[in-house]
Structure formats: structure tokens, C-alpha cells
Design an enzyme around this catalytic site. Structure first.
Site, PDB file in Angstrom:
ATOM      1  N   GLY A  25       0.844  -1.195   0.000  1.00 39.44           N
ATOM      2  CA  GLY A  25       0.000   0.000   0.000  1.00 39.44           C
ATOM      3  C   GLY A  25       0.872   1.236   0.000  1.00 39.44           C
ATOM      4  O   GLY A  25       2.060   1.166   0.346  1.00 39.44           O
ATOM      5  N   GLN A  44       2.808  10.057   1.911  1.00 41.40           N
ATOM      6  CA  GLN A  44       4.136   9.407   1.923  1.00 41.40           C
ATOM      7  C   GLN A  44       5.017   9.877   0.768  1.00 41.40           C
ATOM      8  O   GLN A  44       6.234   9.708   0.823  1.00 41.40           O
ATOM      9  CB  GLN A  44       3.998   7.880   1.865  1.00 41.40           C
ATOM     10  CG  GLN A  44       3.381   7.285   3.130  1.00 41.40           C
ATOM     11  CD  GLN A  44       3.300   5.780   3.047  1.00 41.40           C
ATOM     12  OE1 GLN A  44       2.356   5.239   2.455  1.00 41.40           O
ATOM     13  NE2 GLN A  44       4.275   5.084   3.594  1.00 41.40           N
ATOM     14  N   CYS A  76       5.948  -0.240   7.736  1.00 45.03           N
ATOM     15  CA  CYS A  76       5.598   0.940   6.951  1.00 45.03           C
ATOM     16  C   CYS A  76       6.817   1.398   6.164  1.00 45.03           C
ATOM     17  O   CYS A  76       7.921   1.473   6.719  1.00 45.03           O
ATOM     18  CB  CYS A  76       5.137   2.064   7.871  1.00 45.03           C
ATOM     19  SG  CYS A  76       4.632   3.560   7.002  1.00 45.03           S
ATOM     20  N   LEU A  77       6.603   1.721   4.906  1.00 43.56           N
ATOM     21  CA  LEU A  77       7.710   2.188   4.066  1.00 43.56           C
ATOM     22  C   LEU A  77       8.293   3.504   4.581  1.00 43.56           C
ATOM     23  O   LEU A  77       9.440   3.835   4.273  1.00 43.56           O
ATOM     24  CB  LEU A  77       7.233   2.352   2.617  1.00 43.56           C
ATOM     25  CG  LEU A  77       6.844   1.046   1.907  1.00 43.56           C
ATOM     26  CD1 LEU A  77       6.195   1.345   0.558  1.00 43.56           C
ATOM     27  CD2 LEU A  77       8.046   0.130   1.732  1.00 43.56           C
ATOM     28  N   HIS A 113      -4.400   1.142   7.869  1.00 43.10           N
ATOM     29  CA  HIS A 113      -3.037   1.693   7.893  1.00 43.10           C
ATOM     30  C   HIS A 113      -2.918   2.883   6.938  1.00 43.10           C
ATOM     31  O   HIS A 113      -2.373   3.942   7.307  1.00 43.10           O
ATOM     32  CB  HIS A 113      -2.061   0.576   7.520  1.00 43.10           C
ATOM     33  CG  HIS A 113      -0.627   0.984   7.424  1.00 43.10           C
ATOM     34  ND1 HIS A 113       0.346   0.511   8.290  1.00 43.10           N
ATOM     35  CD2 HIS A 113       0.037   1.794   6.548  1.00 43.10           C
ATOM     36  CE1 HIS A 113       1.516   1.036   7.961  1.00 43.10           C
ATOM     37  NE2 HIS A 113       1.361   1.815   6.902  1.00 43.10           N
ATOM     38  N   GLU A 114      -3.424   2.714   5.718  1.00 41.36           N
ATOM     39  CA  GLU A 114      -3.340   3.804   4.727  1.00 41.36           C
ATOM     40  C   GLU A 114      -4.235   4.971   5.122  1.00 41.36           C
ATOM     41  O   GLU A 114      -3.852   6.138   4.980  1.00 41.36           O
ATOM     42  CB  GLU A 114      -3.723   3.300   3.330  1.00 41.36           C
ATOM     43  CG  GLU A 114      -2.911   2.130   2.806  1.00 41.36           C
ATOM     44  CD  GLU A 114      -1.419   2.294   2.932  1.00 41.36           C
ATOM     45  OE1 GLU A 114      -0.918   3.423   3.008  1.00 41.36           O
ATOM     46  OE2 GLU A 114      -0.735   1.248   2.971  1.00 41.36           O
ATOM     47  N   HIS A 141      -2.595   7.262   7.517  1.00 37.04           N
ATOM     48  CA  HIS A 141      -1.629   8.198   6.913  1.00 37.04           C
ATOM     49  C   HIS A 141      -2.316   9.502   6.491  1.00 37.04           C
ATOM     50  O   HIS A 141      -1.699  10.570   6.540  1.00 37.04           O
ATOM     51  CB  HIS A 141      -0.984   7.573   5.669  1.00 37.04           C
ATOM     52  CG  HIS A 141       0.184   6.678   5.943  1.00 37.04           C
ATOM     53  ND1 HIS A 141       1.345   7.115   6.557  1.00 37.04           N
ATOM     54  CD2 HIS A 141       0.399   5.372   5.642  1.00 37.04           C
ATOM     55  CE1 HIS A 141       2.210   6.104   6.630  1.00 37.04           C
ATOM     56  NE2 HIS A 141       1.660   5.027   6.095  1.00 37.04           N
TER      57      HIS A 141
HETATM   58  O1  GNR Z   1       4.100  -2.579   2.571  1.00 36.49           O
HETATM   59  C1  GNR Z   1       3.454  -2.490   3.604  1.00 36.49           C
HETATM   60  N1  GNR Z   1       3.167  -3.616   4.313  1.00 36.49           N
HETATM   61  C2  GNR Z   1       2.266  -3.646   5.361  1.00 36.49           C
HETATM   62  C3  GNR Z   1       2.249  -4.767   6.165  1.00 36.49           C
HETATM   63  C4  GNR Z   1       1.355  -4.869   7.216  1.00 36.49           C
HETATM   64  C5  GNR Z   1       0.474  -3.839   7.468  1.00 36.49           C
HETATM   65  C6  GNR Z   1       0.497  -2.693   6.699  1.00 36.49           C
HETATM   66  C7  GNR Z   1       1.384  -2.593   5.642  1.00 36.49           C
HETATM   67  S1  GNR Z   1       1.372  -1.181   4.646  1.00 36.49           S
HETATM   68  C8  GNR Z   1       3.031  -1.157   4.094  1.00 36.49           C
HETATM   69  C9  GNR Z   1       3.242  -0.074   3.063  1.00 36.49           C
HETATM   70  C10 GNR Z   1       3.006   1.278   3.700  1.00 36.49           C
HETATM   71  O2  GNR Z   1       3.779   1.811   4.428  1.00 36.49           O
HETATM   72  N2  GNR Z   1       1.872   1.857   3.423  1.00 36.49           N
HETATM   73  O3  GNR Z   1       1.570   3.046   3.966  1.00 36.49           O
HETATM   74 NI    NI Z   2       2.673   3.133   5.835  1.00 37.87          NI
END
Ligand code: GNR
Ligand code: NI
Length: 153
Positions: A46, A51, A90-91, A132-133, A136
Site C-alpha cells: 500500500g 508518503q 511501513c515504508l 493503515h493507509e 496516513h
Molecule cells: O508494505 C506495507 N506492508 C504492510 C504490512 C502490514 C500492514 C500494513 C502494511 S502497509 C506497508 C506499506 C506502507 O507503508 N503503506 O503506507
Molecule cells: Ni505506511
């Protein structure tokens, strides 16, 4: 098509609230295409617009399954229900992971790249990733919600 730079934890942009999209034009489409390229390049499932430094309510998800790339614009999470615990990363917070509680199921209402409204039901990792997204877009990082230890490699 371009890979954009991913902002890292500590950059104040990641903590700001994103604004709704109001123009469904070629610039939006270019951003969405770049976000997908950037997500794939970094092996993410995601990516949210803040980001890559764009404070708009947009995210993309691709779980690497048969369901393919999903684009969400101006999303609203409705009817969250139940609870699941997953290990998140998270990236924007490299080499770090931890356990987060999320709804087990939810519905998401959003617009597609043409502004058309759609609704999707999500469970399991899709529900986790959507939450999660979505966070953000409100300046929230998974590390704010980790229960127990935040892990580092
Ligand atoms: O790549 C991602 N893997 C992930 C694994 C478990 C829960 C959420 C994520 S999202 C993350 C990419 C990211 O930072 N998206 O904002
Ligand atoms: Ni993230």
C-alpha cells in the site's frame, strides 16, 4: 510513470492532515500511476499520498493477489466491526515492525480516479492495510498504535 521519493518518519509532512481531492484530472491520474510505481518499486502492499509529499486523501493498495491494484480517493471507513491483531510495517518507518489492533471487517466508501463512488467490503489483511493507509491521511503512523514493543532489525 515515475518513482517518487518516500518521506521518512521525522518529516513533518507525514504528521499533517490531508485534504480531499476535488479535481479528477490528468494530474491526479499521473499521481496515482506514480504512486503505484513507487509502491511496486519498494515492494509495499500500500502507499498513501502523504508518503510521497502530497497532502491529499488518496491511497493505493495491491496485496499481490489476484484482486490487483486498488485506488481509493476521498475514502470513508464505515461499519468497522470486530478486532484483529496483525504485525505491521511501513515504508516511511524502515526496518521497524509491531503488532497493531485493527477492525476485523469494515466497509470502505471511496471514489475512483474518475470520481465515481464505489463501496468495498474488506477483511483480513485488506482491512488492515486500508486502516493503515487511512491513518496516513490523518497524519497517524502505525508506530503510534503499536501494542507492546516496537521492533527494529
Ligand atoms: O508494505 C506495507 N506492508 C504492510 C504490512 C502490514 C500492514 C500494513 C502494511 S502497509 C506497508 C506499506 C506502507 O507503508 N503503506 O503506507
Ligand atoms: Ni505506511
Amino acid at each position: 510513470m515515475a518513482i517518487r521519493q518516500i518521506l521518512k518518519d521525522g518529516d513533518e509532512t507525514l504528521r499533517k492532515k490531508s485534504r480531499p481531492v476535488d479535481r479528477f484530472d490528468s494530474r491526479l491520474h499521473e499521481l496515482l500511476d506514480d504512486m503505484a510505481d513507487t509502491m511496486y518499486e519498494n515492494n509495499g502492499i500500500g502507499l498513501a499520498a502523504p508518503q510521497v509529499g502530497i497532502l491529499r486523501r488518496i491511497f493505493v493498495i495491491d496485496l499481490n493477489d489476484e484482486t490487483g491494484l486498488k485506488e481509493f480517493i476521498n475514502p470513508e471507513i464505515v461499519e468497522p466491526s470486530g478486532c484483529q491483531t496483525a504485525t505491521e510495517c511501513c515504508l516511511s518507518v524502515p526496518d521497524t515492525w509491531g503488532e497493531v489492533d485493527r477492525p476485523a471487517t469494515l466497509k470502505i466508501k471511496a471514489q475512483d480516479r474518475h470520481g465515481k463512488l464505489f463501496e468495498l467490503e474488506a477483511e483480513e489483511i485488506l482491512a488492515v492495510c486500508i486502516c493503515h493507509e487511512y491513518d496516513h491521511l490523518d497524519g497517524i503512523l502505525f508506530k503510534d498504535k503499536v501494542k507492546g514493543e516496537l521492533q527494529h532489525s
